[in-house]
Each structure stands twice: as structure tokens, then as C-alpha cells.
Design a protein around this motif. Structure first.
Motif, short mmCIF file in Angstrom:
data_model
loop_
_atom_site.label_atom_id
_atom_site.label_comp_id
_atom_site.label_asym_id
_atom_site.label_seq_id
_atom_site.Cartn_x
_atom_site.Cartn_y
_atom_site.Cartn_z
N LYS A 1 33.67 42.81 33.03
CA LYS A 1 35.10 42.84 33.36
C LYS A 1 35.49 41.73 34.34
O LYS A 1 36.64 41.70 34.79
CB LYS A 1 35.46 44.20 33.97
N ASN A 2 34.57 40.84 34.71
CA ASN A 2 34.86 39.80 35.70
C ASN A 2 36.02 38.91 35.29
O ASN A 2 36.93 38.66 36.08
CB ASN A 2 33.62 38.95 35.97
N LYS A 3 36.01 38.39 34.08
CA LYS A 3 37.08 37.49 33.63
C LYS A 3 38.42 38.20 33.62
O LYS A 3 39.44 37.64 34.01
CB LYS A 3 36.76 36.91 32.25
N GLU A 4 38.42 39.44 33.15
CA GLU A 4 39.66 40.23 33.10
C GLU A 4 40.19 40.47 34.52
O GLU A 4 41.38 40.35 34.77
CB GLU A 4 39.38 41.56 32.41
N PHE A 5 39.30 40.79 35.45
CA PHE A 5 39.68 41.02 36.84
C PHE A 5 40.30 39.76 37.44
O PHE A 5 41.38 39.81 38.04
CB PHE A 5 38.45 41.44 37.65
N ILE A 6 39.65 38.62 37.25
CA ILE A 6 40.15 37.36 37.81
C ILE A 6 41.50 37.01 37.19
O ILE A 6 42.44 36.61 37.91
CB ILE A 6 39.12 36.23 37.61
N GLN A 7 41.63 37.18 35.90
CA GLN A 7 42.90 36.88 35.23
C GLN A 7 44.02 37.79 35.74
O GLN A 7 45.14 37.33 35.98
CB GLN A 7 42.75 37.01 33.71
N ASN A 8 43.72 39.07 35.94
CA ASN A 8 44.72 40.00 36.47
C ASN A 8 45.17 39.62 37.88
O ASN A 8 46.35 39.67 38.21
CB ASN A 8 44.20 41.44 36.47
N ILE A 9 44.21 39.23 38.73
CA ILE A 9 44.54 38.81 40.09
C ILE A 9 45.44 37.58 40.05
O ILE A 9 46.44 37.50 40.76
CB ILE A 9 43.25 38.53 40.91
N ILE A 10 45.08 36.62 39.21
CA ILE A 10 45.89 35.40 39.10
C ILE A 10 47.30 35.73 38.64
O ILE A 10 48.29 35.27 39.21
CB ILE A 10 45.22 34.38 38.15
N GLU A 11 47.42 36.56 37.62
CA GLU A 11 48.75 36.92 37.10
C GLU A 11 49.58 37.68 38.13
O GLU A 11 50.76 37.42 38.31
CB GLU A 11 48.60 37.74 35.82
N GLU A 12 48.95 38.66 38.79
CA GLU A 12 49.69 39.51 39.72
C GLU A 12 50.09 38.79 41.01
O GLU A 12 51.13 39.09 41.59
CB GLU A 12 48.85 40.74 40.09
N CYS A 13 49.26 37.86 41.47
CA CYS A 13 49.48 37.28 42.79
C CYS A 13 50.15 35.91 42.77
O CYS A 13 50.51 35.40 43.84
CB CYS A 13 48.15 37.19 43.54
N THR A 14 50.31 35.30 41.61
CA THR A 14 50.97 33.99 41.58
C THR A 14 52.41 34.07 41.11
O THR A 14 53.09 33.06 41.04
CB THR A 14 50.18 33.01 40.68
N VAL A 15 52.88 35.26 40.81
CA VAL A 15 54.24 35.42 40.29
C VAL A 15 55.29 35.06 41.35
O VAL A 15 56.23 34.33 41.08
CB VAL A 15 54.46 36.87 39.80
#
Length: 171
Positions: free
Chosen positions: A127-141
Motif C-alpha cells: 500500500k506504499n504507493k497508494e499511501f504516498i499518492q493519497n498524501i500528495i493529493e490531500e495535502c497539495t490541494v
């Protein structure tokens, strides 16, 4: 043996510092360097205390409190690395869009995302890639724009409050 040292800040303001260190031991320039370096320490302590709640322990034993402190510092290190990475992503994207201002990721949002989701990629490495992608999406908005230094004197409003009941109670 107290002495007052006046230091001119980059904004042009004069800050007065009181010290008990003798002039031959600590010059005005050395005090200025220490004063500037102290700001980073203050910001780190604020993050640890207010956002990561380092003073709120979940355990009552010595080893449990030690583990709480270590886990808080581990979370702080993960937060710092994530913040640097996300700030690079945000500012590179803004440059491509023609925006020359600087932005900083919303720290509260990043910390809450890390607290909620950090165990999943540790326990399940797929789940590492999914976790990193979610963090990027949620925190760069919605990053926070870093304000430029003022070029003019700030108008200070009256210190009296409109509603006197808004004051915090004192004990």
C-alpha cells in the motif's frame, strides 16, 4: 551585570535583547546569530507541543512515556521529510503555472493525514504507493501562500475589544 543589546532585523525594526553575558564573551554579532537560530527551535517546539502533542502521554510507566516520546519524534521526522517533498512539488507546479510566489503545505492537514494513515503502509508494504499518492493529493490541494515581507508600516488596530466577554478567564 545585565546589558541591553539592540539588533536591527531585516525588516528594519530594532529588537532589544537583554543578556547577562559579558561583551568580551558574546559580541553583538554573535547574539544576533543566536537570536536568528533560535526561531527554528521555537517553531520546532511549537509543532511538537501543539500539533503532535508531545506532552500528552498515552502511558503511565516510564518505558511507555519513553516510547511515546520516541514515536512523536519519529512522526516529526516523517512530517519534516514529507513537508520538504510536498513543498517542492507544490512550488514546482506553481512555477509551471507562471506563479512566482512561494507556498507551504498546510501543516495541520499533513500531520492529521500522517496520523490517520501512517500505519497502513507500515503493516502492508503493497500500500506504499497508494499511501504516498493519497498524501500528495490531500495535502497539495490548498497550500498556504508564504507572505512577502512588508514594505510599509502595519496599521495597528485599537487594542480594546468590541465584546469584553471575549477575554479568556484568569485564575
Amino acid at each position: 551585570n545585565l546589558r541591553i543589546v539592540n539588533i536591527t532585523l531585516v525588516t528594519g525594526e530594532i529588537e532589544s535583547l537583554i543578556t547577562n553575558l559579558p561583551q568580551d564573551l558574546m559580541s553583538k554579532e554573535n547574539l544576533n546569530e543566536i537570536y536568528e537560530a533560535r526561531w527554528g527551535i521555537e517553531c520546532t517546539y511549537k509543532t511538537l507541543k501543539q500539533r503532535l502533542q508531545i506532552e500528552n502521554y498515552t502511558a503511565q510507566t516510564e518505558i511507555g512515556i519513553t516510547q511515546d516520546i520516541y514515536s512523536t519524534f519519529l512522526m516529526y521526522n516523517i512530517f519534516c521529510y514529507s513537508r520538504i517533498y510536498l513543498n517542492l512539488l507544490i512550488n514546482n507546479l506553481k512555477r509551471k503555472q507562471g506563479n512566482r510566489d512561494y507556498y507551504d503545505v498546510d501543516q495541520s492537514n499533513l500531520i492529521s493525514r500522517l496520523k490517520l494513515d501512517i500505519l497502513e503502509p507500515i503493516l502492508n508494504t503493497s500500500k506504499n504507493k497508494e499511501f504516498i499518492q493519497n498524501i500528495i493529493e490531500e495535502c497539495t490541494v490548498a497550500p498556504n501562500k508564504i507572505p512577502k515581507p512588508r514594505r510599509y508600516e502595519r496599521k495597528i488596530k485599537s487594542k480594546s475589544r468590541k465584546f469584553k466577554s471575549n477575554n479568556k478567564p484568569t485564575f
